[in-house]
Design a protein around this motif. Structure first.
Motif, short mmCIF file in Angstrom:
data_model
loop_
_atom_site.label_atom_id
_atom_site.label_comp_id
_atom_site.label_asym_id
_atom_site.label_seq_id
_atom_site.Cartn_x
_atom_site.Cartn_y
_atom_site.Cartn_z
N LEU A 1 -0.25 3.08 8.90
CA LEU A 1 0.24 1.92 7.83
C LEU A 1 1.40 1.20 8.63
O LEU A 1 1.53 -0.07 8.22
N ASP A 2 2.40 1.84 9.29
CA ASP A 2 3.34 1.38 9.58
C ASP A 2 3.20 0.49 10.94
O ASP A 2 3.80 -0.55 11.07
N GLN A 3 2.27 0.72 11.66
CA GLN A 3 2.06 0.00 12.87
C GLN A 3 1.15 -1.11 13.05
O GLN A 3 1.26 -2.15 13.48
N ILE B 1 21.02 -0.67 14.26
CA ILE B 1 20.59 -1.74 13.35
C ILE B 1 19.68 -1.11 12.58
O ILE B 1 18.98 -2.07 11.94
N LYS B 2 18.93 -0.25 12.79
CA LYS B 2 17.85 0.43 11.76
C LYS B 2 18.54 1.89 11.36
O LYS B 2 18.78 2.53 12.26
N GLU B 3 18.21 2.03 10.13
CA GLU B 3 18.74 3.42 9.30
C GLU B 3 17.87 4.49 9.99
O GLU B 3 18.38 5.60 10.09
N MET C 1 0.80 -1.17 -0.09
CA MET C 1 0.18 0.01 -0.01
C MET C 1 0.83 1.18 0.11
O MET C 1 0.61 2.26 -0.62
N LYS C 2 1.91 1.26 0.72
CA LYS C 2 2.90 2.37 0.69
C LYS C 2 3.37 2.51 -0.59
O LYS C 2 3.51 3.78 -1.00
N ARG C 3 3.82 1.57 -1.21
CA ARG C 3 4.37 1.80 -2.69
C ARG C 3 3.31 2.23 -3.66
O ARG C 3 3.70 3.01 -4.56
#
Ligand code: CTP
Ligand code: MG
Length: 173
Positions: free
Chosen positions: A115-117, A168-170, A100-102
């Motif tokens: 949408l991320d959570q 460990i995460k950008e 959905m994000k794309r």
């Protein structure tokens, strides 16, 4: 006396733990792995390059392992089945959210609140529903579910911030 504490907070957390672990494991194990797909849909990427093979495999395995470990506790035998369905549901929801994000034109890694959570949480819960038919008492109460939606928001923020600080995460979300 503290029955509400168990039904609204403790039991829901025990129940959703496989999904949380399935969702978090890829951050650690997905590094450097190949993207699941480079396919496009309507001229846009189907998923993002951040959705990797090893991340998916590790996430599903980790969720199942947590469910298995929980199932060893007396009276929690059904948690293996819960862990399996949650692990698959988590990643179904996660990939759907990415899709959905794309389609909305958002780049991988950029944040879209809600949408991320929530797709992973919603589908982890939905995928466990068939188990509810066999173990009616296993699904958390309505207040427990509401608590999980609030907890997930806080945990998502905190764990991502923590993972970013630990490098460990950008991004910190
Ligand atoms: N990850 C992975 N494989 C997956 C899911 C996640 O390797 N199937 C790893 C990636 O390193 C990713 C990190 O976990 O960067 C965080 O995942 P997430 O925040 O859900 O992905 P985003 O970078 O936000 O990608 P998208 O915009 O597609 O949601
Ligand atoms: Mg993200």
């Amino acid at each position: 006396m503290y029955n509400w504490l168990y039904t609204i907070i403790i039991y829901p957390v025990i129940f959703i733990l496989p999904a949380y672990v399935a969702n978090g494991a890829p951050v650690i194990f997905g590094k450097g792995s190949r993207p699941l797909t480079g396919a496009t849909f309507r001229g846009r990427p189907l998923l993002g390059r951040h959705k990797t093979r090893r991340g998916l495999a590790a996430g599903i395995c980790a969720g199942i392992i947590v469910g298995y470990l929980e199932s060893l506790a007396p009276g929690f035998g059904y948690m293996l089945a819960v862990g399996m369905t949650e692990a698959v549901g988590t990643h179904f929801g996660d990939l759907l959210g990415s899709f959905m994000k794309r389609q909305a034109g958002v780049q991988e890694g950029h944040q879209v609140p809600v949408l991320d959570q929530y797709p992973f949480l919603a589908f982890a819960l939905i995928f466990t529903l068939p188990i509810y038919a066999y173990y009616p008492g296993s699904f958390p109460s309505v207040y427990g579910i509401i608590f999980l939606f609030m907890l997930t928001w806080v945990m998502h923020r905190l764990t991502n911030l923590g993972a970013h600080r630990l490098k460990i995460k950008e991004v910190p979300w």
